[in-house]
Scaffold this motif. Sequence first.
Motif, mmCIF file in Angstrom:
data_model
loop_
_atom_site.group_PDB
_atom_site.id
_atom_site.type_symbol
_atom_site.label_atom_id
_atom_site.label_comp_id
_atom_site.label_asym_id
_atom_site.label_seq_id
_atom_site.Cartn_x
_atom_site.Cartn_y
_atom_site.Cartn_z
ATOM 1 N N GLY A 1 0.784 -1.227 0.000
ATOM 2 C CA GLY A 1 0.000 0.000 0.000
ATOM 3 C C GLY A 1 0.811 1.269 0.000
ATOM 4 O O GLY A 1 0.269 2.362 0.169
ATOM 5 N N GLN A 2 2.114 1.140 -0.177
ATOM 6 C CA GLN A 2 2.963 2.332 -0.267
ATOM 7 C C GLN A 2 3.713 2.314 -1.596
ATOM 8 O O GLN A 2 4.098 1.258 -2.069
ATOM 9 N N VAL A 3 3.922 3.498 -2.172
ATOM 10 C CA VAL A 3 4.801 3.582 -3.335
ATOM 11 C C VAL A 3 6.225 3.660 -2.780
ATOM 12 O O VAL A 3 6.554 4.583 -2.052
ATOM 13 N N VAL A 4 7.040 2.649 -3.063
ATOM 14 C CA VAL A 4 8.376 2.628 -2.470
ATOM 15 C C VAL A 4 9.429 3.232 -3.398
ATOM 16 O O VAL A 4 10.483 3.662 -2.955
ATOM 17 N N GLU A 5 9.128 3.234 -4.701
ATOM 18 C CA GLU A 5 10.096 3.792 -5.632
ATOM 19 C C GLU A 5 9.351 4.199 -6.890
ATOM 20 O O GLU A 5 8.433 3.516 -7.315
ATOM 21 N N GLN A 6 9.706 5.347 -7.455
ATOM 22 C CA GLN A 6 9.064 5.713 -8.710
ATOM 23 C C GLN A 6 10.000 6.567 -9.544
ATOM 24 O O GLN A 6 10.901 7.214 -9.026
ATOM 25 N N GLY A 7 9.791 6.519 -10.855
ATOM 26 C CA GLY A 7 10.653 7.304 -11.710
ATOM 27 C C GLY A 7 10.535 6.887 -13.155
ATOM 28 O O GLY A 7 9.705 6.045 -13.510
ATOM 29 N N ALA A 8 11.375 7.476 -13.999
ATOM 30 C CA ALA A 8 11.395 7.151 -15.420
ATOM 31 C C ALA A 8 11.807 5.694 -15.566
ATOM 32 O O ALA A 8 12.591 5.174 -14.774
ATOM 33 N N VAL A 9 11.280 5.037 -16.612
ATOM 34 C CA VAL A 9 11.483 3.598 -16.748
ATOM 35 C C VAL A 9 12.972 3.230 -16.811
ATOM 36 O O VAL A 9 13.416 2.274 -16.187
ATOM 37 N N GLY A 10 13.752 4.033 -17.517
ATOM 38 C CA GLY A 10 15.182 3.765 -17.625
ATOM 39 C C GLY A 10 15.875 3.816 -16.278
ATOM 40 O O GLY A 10 16.733 2.994 -15.958
ATOM 41 N N GLU A 11 15.483 4.794 -15.481
ATOM 42 C CA GLU A 11 16.055 4.943 -14.139
ATOM 43 C C GLU A 11 15.740 3.726 -13.272
ATOM 44 O O GLU A 11 16.615 3.188 -12.597
ATOM 45 N N ILE A 12 14.475 3.303 -13.288
ATOM 46 C CA ILE A 12 14.075 2.198 -12.416
ATOM 47 C C ILE A 12 14.809 0.911 -12.790
ATOM 48 O O ILE A 12 15.249 0.165 -11.932
ATOM 49 N N PHE A 13 14.938 0.667 -14.097
ATOM 50 C CA PHE A 13 15.565 -0.597 -14.490
ATOM 51 C C PHE A 13 17.090 -0.550 -14.459
ATOM 52 O O PHE A 13 17.728 -1.535 -14.152
ATOM 53 N N ASN A 14 17.666 0.607 -14.768
ATOM 54 C CA ASN A 14 19.125 0.663 -14.816
ATOM 55 C C ASN A 14 19.736 1.114 -13.503
ATOM 56 O O ASN A 14 20.941 0.988 -13.301
ATOM 57 N N ASN A 15 18.903 1.676 -12.631
ATOM 58 C CA ASN A 15 19.443 2.205 -11.388
ATOM 59 C C ASN A 15 18.448 1.986 -10.240
ATOM 60 O O ASN A 15 18.077 2.933 -9.565
ATOM 61 N N PRO A 16 18.008 0.732 -10.035
ATOM 62 C CA PRO A 16 17.030 0.515 -8.967
ATOM 63 C C PRO A 16 17.649 0.798 -7.603
ATOM 64 O O PRO A 16 18.826 0.487 -7.401
ATOM 65 N N GLN A 17 16.880 1.395 -6.706
ATOM 66 C CA GLN A 17 17.448 1.811 -5.430
ATOM 67 C C GLN A 17 16.808 1.115 -4.236
ATOM 68 O O GLN A 17 17.462 0.863 -3.242
ATOM 69 N N HIS A 18 15.509 0.860 -4.306
ATOM 70 C CA HIS A 18 14.844 0.297 -3.132
ATOM 71 C C HIS A 18 15.146 -1.199 -3.016
ATOM 72 O O HIS A 18 15.134 -1.902 -4.020
ATOM 73 N N PRO A 19 15.404 -1.685 -1.805
ATOM 74 C CA PRO A 19 15.712 -3.113 -1.656
ATOM 75 C C PRO A 19 14.619 -4.014 -2.238
ATOM 76 O O PRO A 19 14.922 -5.089 -2.766
ATOM 77 N N TYR A 20 13.365 -3.572 -2.190
ATOM 78 C CA TYR A 20 12.294 -4.396 -2.753
ATOM 79 C C TYR A 20 12.420 -4.487 -4.269
ATOM 80 O O TYR A 20 12.293 -5.567 -4.851
ATOM 81 N N THR A 21 12.672 -3.351 -4.916
ATOM 82 C CA THR A 21 12.838 -3.353 -6.372
ATOM 83 C C THR A 21 14.021 -4.236 -6.770
ATOM 84 O O THR A 21 13.938 -5.038 -7.705
ATOM 85 N N ILE A 22 15.122 -4.081 -6.031
ATOM 86 C CA ILE A 22 16.312 -4.886 -6.322
ATOM 87 C C ILE A 22 16.003 -6.367 -6.109
ATOM 88 O O ILE A 22 16.372 -7.215 -6.930
ATOM 89 N N GLY A 23 15.253 -6.657 -5.024
ATOM 90 C CA GLY A 23 14.883 -8.044 -4.738
ATOM 91 C C GLY A 23 14.031 -8.640 -5.848
ATOM 92 O O GLY A 23 14.279 -9.742 -6.321
#
Lengths: 369, 337
Positions: free
Chosen positions: B240-262
Amino acid sequence: MKHDLIIEAIDVVKHFGDGGNWLSKSPVVQAVDGVSLQVRRGETFAIVGESGCGKSTLARVLMRLLSPTSGSVLFDGKEVSTTTGAALQSLRREMQFIFQDPFSSLNPRMTVGKLVGEPLEVHAPELSAQQRREKVADLLRKVGLRAEYAGRYPHEFSGGQRQRIGIARALASGPRLIIGDEPVSALDVSVQAQVINLLGDLSRDMGLTLVVIAHDLGVIRHMSDRVAVMYLGRIVESGTTEEVYTSPRHPYTKALLASIPTMGGKQGDRKATVLGEMPSPSAPPSGCRFHTRCPYAQAKCKTDAPALQGAGTDDHQVACHFWETIPNEAVIAETPQKTEAVEARFALYRNATDGGTVTHLLNQSTKRN
Amino acid sequence: MQLGDENSADSGTLLALSDLVLRFKGHKNDVLDGVSLTVKRGEVVCVVGESGCGKSVTAMALMDLLPAGSATISSGNLDACGLNLDLTSTCLPSEMRGNRIAMIFQEPMSSLNPSFTIGDQIGEAVLRHKGGTRTQALDRAQEMLQRVGIANPEQRLSEYPHQLSGGMRQRVMIAMALANDPEILIADEPTTALDVTIQAQILDLIRDLRDETGMGTIMITHDLGVVAEIADTVAVMYGGQVVEQGAVGEIFNNPQHPYTIGLMSAMPRLDNPVGRLAIVPGTVPTIANMPQGCRFRTRCVFATQACAERPKLSQIAPEHDVACHYAPLEVNVSVAI
């Protein structure tokens, strides 16, 4: 080279329906139409295809949950497609099934202990109740669940845990072959990875042979040693997973691999989109069954069904008249190189989940906000 | 999508949802804990997350499709179609729904009425919002079927849903949603029930229609591959929380949140199989057991006491926000094996 085979299908055909009579017409569904395959002891063999290609029917025929219309299935070199009675029961001990949906495949009114212990009652009646309880606790630990869970009911568990219960149940009789029909496709990515790892560990530690049916090509790439691609009841390509993924030769395999959206692929650079939809298995096209959607189809494809033939390397087989003239190129987009910082971040994550000790270099007063 | 303050005044913004907090009746915890989303003209925003992360509830709440009285909204503001709605007291007027904001669902079979023809069902949407005669509505329906790539549209008009395949039904759903030229399309897992080759066709179609009409799209999905394929911007949700957001290139090439990386580490790859998949330990807690603060902390390998305090979603790079106290991880955390 002669391989040590555990299960072999020879020209298996499974049709449903009898064509009806003069009062009512009911089409014959040609679910599996002449499939031969060989599974070697100790390997993980995958069957992949889209819905309606007959992969689940094939799995059920291999399992002897269905008997084939014609053709034969050999388990350990013995014909099993017509076994019944006591022979069938002892066959069931040797091969077990993992189902797709962990919600509907467990009886909600049985405790986990009862569910996992049930195969033991059938296949190992000599065990006392105490021994059976110990065996159940053992099995639960093996699949990563706590032994105390034996007293609980399926509704108390999440999807991933239920799938583990299903796996424990399949392992209970001490099988040598496990057939999984979409064993992880109902699970979320993070949980799916846990179950894939578990199946890999189990097959290695217990020397199991796995046959995995799936539609997710990423999962297959990860789990299996060899793969067969099915289209409308027939195998169109088979070979080692590496070979089939890096140099697919059948136009359908190429299209299937190219259709998958990948994290690495740039937007809009998908090479080919297959047009149209899969025809009905009750009225399959003549000749090569893929010809109605194939960009390379020629007149011959409409009339002659191609047979599986060797495609270069030892194991690689393809059923296409023109595979040699179709350009052989990689269809999977390569993942772009990660930057050093991102690489480091992924390594941190992997090490930490593998049990590394985490130290925070940042104290709370300076934390980012 | 809101990325810093400079964008909020952008005239291209079609929809801005801010700080939506929603709780189901009878529960002690919020299902949505401050969700904000912004969609601009011609943009595809993907909301990605696993089951139970609140991605569908967000869409349903936006469209006022949750059963009446099932949920209470304690905070939330929606700016769309020239309206500014305080969601705690009002909801989207029904003349907007299916007209200027349209939605398509995951299961095309259960979203179509089996006892009406395709033409009637598309025509109904037109009659309801645009008026006119039945013939005009059917003409429009036929035009829409043509546009979503259905062969023999005049024949299909008089057919029933069971006569169509899954991919075709999803095309019909899209035709129905777009019949009134909406500014915003919300697509809830539109390709999950479809085979990959058909999924590729539907994604192509959505992209083409976006280019043609300039509509803004919110696409809800659990598949990171689909996100990479179609998104312009991405919001990753957990609990229920947005943990990370941004341009698609940023999210895939530079993921930051441990959940996204996981999530990315746990996804079996087509191109580069590794020995063992990295996992995200544990399972999603139920709403009743959601931890306070960062809701991912019970499954996060890097979590500390500090995570009991909720990290703010804040900028870490241009067009990239993350809600983690320890981002970037390679600077703030070390791991010894």
